[in-house]
Design a protein around this motif. Structure first.
Motif, PDB file in Angstrom:
ATOM      1  N   LEU A   1       0.826  -1.202   0.000  1.00 53.44           N
ATOM      2  CA  LEU A   1       0.000   0.000   0.000  1.00 53.44           C
ATOM      3  C   LEU A   1       0.866   1.260   0.000  1.00 53.44           C
ATOM      4  O   LEU A   1       0.565   2.231  -0.697  1.00 53.44           O
ATOM      5  CB  LEU A   1      -0.921   0.009   1.229  1.00 53.44           C
ATOM      6  CG  LEU A   1      -2.185  -0.843   1.138  1.00 53.44           C
ATOM      7  CD1 LEU A   1      -2.853  -0.956   2.516  1.00 53.44           C
ATOM      8  CD2 LEU A   1      -3.170  -0.247   0.143  1.00 53.44           C
ATOM      9  N   HIS A   2       1.934   1.243   0.774  1.00 56.55           N
ATOM     10  CA  HIS A   2       2.823   2.401   0.803  1.00 56.55           C
ATOM     11  C   HIS A   2       3.458   2.630  -0.569  1.00 56.55           C
ATOM     12  O   HIS A   2       3.574   3.774  -1.029  1.00 56.55           O
ATOM     13  CB  HIS A   2       3.918   2.216   1.855  1.00 56.55           C
ATOM     14  CG  HIS A   2       3.510   2.678   3.221  1.00 56.55           C
ATOM     15  ND1 HIS A   2       3.677   3.972   3.644  1.00 56.55           N
ATOM     16  CD2 HIS A   2       2.903   2.017   4.237  1.00 56.55           C
ATOM     17  CE1 HIS A   2       3.205   4.094   4.875  1.00 56.55           C
ATOM     18  NE2 HIS A   2       2.737   2.924   5.258  1.00 56.55           N
ATOM     19  N   ARG A   3       3.852   1.545  -1.201  1.00 58.10           N
ATOM     20  CA  ARG A   3       4.554   1.689  -2.484  1.00 58.10           C
ATOM     21  C   ARG A   3       3.612   2.100  -3.610  1.00 58.10           C
ATOM     22  O   ARG A   3       3.949   2.973  -4.431  1.00 58.10           O
ATOM     23  CB  ARG A   3       5.239   0.370  -2.839  1.00 58.10           C
ATOM     24  CG  ARG A   3       6.135   0.471  -4.062  1.00 58.10           C
ATOM     25  CD  ARG A   3       6.789  -0.861  -4.409  1.00 58.10           C
ATOM     26  NE  ARG A   3       7.740  -0.702  -5.497  1.00 58.10           N
ATOM     27  CZ  ARG A   3       9.033  -0.480  -5.338  1.00 58.10           C
ATOM     28  NH1 ARG A   3       9.533  -0.408  -4.129  1.00 58.10           N
ATOM     29  NH2 ARG A   3       9.824  -0.338  -6.371  1.00 58.10           N
TER      30      ARG A   3
ATOM     31  N   SER B   1      12.120  13.481  -3.557  1.00 58.22           N
ATOM     32  CA  SER B   1      11.374  12.725  -2.558  1.00 58.22           C
ATOM     33  C   SER B   1      12.101  11.412  -2.298  1.00 58.22           C
ATOM     34  O   SER B   1      12.238  10.574  -3.188  1.00 58.22           O
ATOM     35  CB  SER B   1       9.938  12.446  -3.049  1.00 58.22           C
ATOM     36  OG  SER B   1       9.236  11.616  -2.150  1.00 58.22           O
ATOM     37  N   ASN B   2      12.610  11.252  -1.076  1.00 68.93           N
ATOM     38  CA  ASN B   2      13.286  10.016  -0.674  1.00 68.93           C
ATOM     39  C   ASN B   2      12.290   9.152   0.089  1.00 68.93           C
ATOM     40  O   ASN B   2      11.909   9.472   1.212  1.00 68.93           O
ATOM     41  CB  ASN B   2      14.492  10.331   0.215  1.00 68.93           C
ATOM     42  CG  ASN B   2      15.594  11.053  -0.540  1.00 68.93           C
ATOM     43  OD1 ASN B   2      16.408  10.430  -1.198  1.00 68.93           O
ATOM     44  ND2 ASN B   2      15.615  12.374  -0.439  1.00 68.93           N
ATOM     45  N   VAL B   3      11.860   8.095  -0.541  1.00 71.99           N
ATOM     46  CA  VAL B   3      10.811   7.246   0.025  1.00 71.99           C
ATOM     47  C   VAL B   3      11.429   6.003   0.663  1.00 71.99           C
ATOM     48  O   VAL B   3      12.244   5.315   0.026  1.00 71.99           O
ATOM     49  CB  VAL B   3       9.802   6.823  -1.059  1.00 71.99           C
ATOM     50  CG1 VAL B   3       8.714   5.931  -0.454  1.00 71.99           C
ATOM     51  CG2 VAL B   3       9.184   8.048  -1.711  1.00 71.99           C
TER      52      VAL B   3
ATOM     53  N   GLN C   1      13.383  -3.962   3.294  1.00 74.18           N
ATOM     54  CA  GLN C   1      13.289  -2.519   3.128  1.00 74.18           C
ATOM     55  C   GLN C   1      13.542  -2.112   1.682  1.00 74.18           C
ATOM     56  O   GLN C   1      14.344  -2.726   0.987  1.00 74.18           O
ATOM     57  CB  GLN C   1      14.318  -1.832   4.043  1.00 74.18           C
ATOM     58  CG  GLN C   1      14.246  -0.315   4.057  1.00 74.18           C
ATOM     59  CD  GLN C   1      15.299   0.281   4.970  1.00 74.18           C
ATOM     60  OE1 GLN C   1      16.453   0.422   4.587  1.00 74.18           O
ATOM     61  NE2 GLN C   1      14.912   0.613   6.182  1.00 74.18           N
ATOM     62  N   ASP C   2      12.797  -1.099   1.233  1.00 74.45           N
ATOM     63  CA  ASP C   2      12.987  -0.493  -0.079  1.00 74.45           C
ATOM     64  C   ASP C   2      13.304   0.985   0.098  1.00 74.45           C
ATOM     65  O   ASP C   2      12.751   1.636   1.002  1.00 74.45           O
ATOM     66  CB  ASP C   2      11.719  -0.607  -0.936  1.00 74.45           C
ATOM     67  CG  ASP C   2      11.757  -1.800  -1.870  1.00 74.45           C
ATOM     68  OD1 ASP C   2      12.848  -2.352  -2.076  1.00 74.45           O
ATOM     69  OD2 ASP C   2      10.695  -2.174  -2.393  1.00 74.45           O
TER      70      ASP C   2
END
Length: 392
Positions: free
Chosen positions: A216-218, A300-302, A345-346
């Protein structure tokens, strides 16, 4: 705290601007709060039914946990997480403001303003439950029953009814499939040694919880177009902040931030990765056709993980073999499946240009940065030619 300011803490949409990309995501935080309230009650009912006498769960415990579920998000600012993580850092450098702390402040204000009859000790515990998973979490007032603090906002291992509700609700609203079934965990949870544990057979179900959240976050919360619109809105709010403190007016999107491209940080570079800045992009420019300035570029560093950074969150969860068994134990991935990911982690880097005519220059500088850092372009796609509009 004036009434006008209080009204600002009542966001209309649960997921901020996500509905502009996913039209079904128009549910409000009020609906989510009711859902968490109900699920908190279900969790307490199950524990009370099977272990109530053993754990000493009483009516006040049930009421306290349900109140925490109902009120845990009332402190969110306008446009949800955007206000907290994007807008405030721009206008208040080093801001440590968080919606959990604001929820507790508003709760005190509501109790005082309306002279609500609630024991001071009970109110304190409700507030501690609200901030239990935040950086501002304090020592628990309750001398026993610490497992109650893990139901709404679980700072111990990340499994809580808050996630149960928003994961199920957001998947449905955005038209995504959801193979995580929270009711299995609600029915199987058991308290052992003042800690909520789960049947070993539900290991993969818990893994699906964290994987669905990460998905969902991605694909939803950090969708490239959603973030582009958020950058536009943040700039509008920053400009208006000098006069109003906060604003709901956005500028014409055709004149603002344009998504250029993105790349995923190679897995062997994750450990030493440092956030990419606008300065990094500008310093990577080779062409002199357009001279970029830092204010022309937004980065933007996600970071997307399973709630525990590089660590597997299931490593901090305890399981039991079967009901009636008093032994709790951890489970490692290799004992369950060899198909589970080794990295949890991504890191995704996205870059935006402030004006359409700068997309070409920003995209090229972004590619140069990747070549300099990794020896190759790690982005999957080239920036479409139709986006590379040159300024004449």
């Amino acid at each position: 705290m004036g009434d006008w300011l209080v009204s600002l803490w009542i966001p209309r949409n649960f997921r901020g601007l996500t509905y502009l990309v996913y039209p079904g995501a128009v549910h409000t935080r009020f609906e989510h709060s009711l859902g968490v309230y109900w699920l908190a009650g279900e969790a307490m009912n199950n524990l009370r039914m099977y272990q109530g006498e053993e754990l000493g769960i009483d009516r006040v415990d049930v009421q306290t946990v349900k109140l925490a579920g109902l009120l845990h998000d009332i402190g969110h600012g306008p446009f949800s997480h955007l206000f907290e993580h994007e807008f405030l850092p721009h206008v208040v450098p080093g801001s440590t403001w968080c919606h959990e702390d604001m929820s507790t402040l508003l709760l005190d204000s509501i109790v005082d303003k309306h002279a609500i009859d609630i024991e001071a000790d009970h109110l304190k515990i409700v507030k501690e439950m609200i901030v239990a998973s935040s950086k501002s979490a304090t020592t628990k007032s309750a001398k026993e029953k610490h497992f109650l603090y893990d139901i709404v906002a679980n700072g111990r291992n990340g499994i809580d009814v808050d996630k149960f509700d928003y994961i199920d609700r957001d998947c449905r609203a955005c038209g995504l499939g959801c193979n995580f079934q929270y009711w299995r965990l609600l029915q199987g949870m058991q308290v052992m040694g003042d800690e909520i544990c789960y049947p070993a057979k539900d290991y993969l179900s818990i893994h699906k919880l964290f994987m669905t959240r990460a998905d969902l976050h991605r694909t939803v919360y950090t969708h490239a177009k959603v973030k582009a619109v958020e950058l536009m809105l943040v700039d509008a709010l920053v400009e208006a902040n000098e006069y109003l403190g906060i604003a709901l007016h956005a500028q014409d999107p055709t004149d603002f931030w344009k998504f250029c491209n993105e790349y995923s940080v190679p897995k062997d570079k994750l450990e030493h990765f440092k956030n990419i800045t606008a300065k990094d992009i500008v310093c990577s420019q080779k062409s002199s056709k357009v001279l970029l300035k830092e204010e022309d570029v937004a980065v933007s560093n996600v970071k997307i993980d399973l709630t525990r950074g590089k660590d597997n969150p299931l490593g901090s969860i305890k399981f039991f073999k079967d009901f009636g068994c008093d032994e709790k134990f951890p489970i490692t991935d290799e004992r369950v499946s060899h198909l589970l990911p080794a990295i949890n982690q991504d890191r995704i880097v996205r870059v935006y240009a402030k004006k359409p005519e700068l997309v070409e220059a920003v995209s090229e500088a972004f590619e140069n940065l990747q070549l300099r850092m990794y020896g190759e372009k790690t982005q999957v796609h080239d920036t479409p030619r139709k986006k590379r509009i040159r300024f004449h």
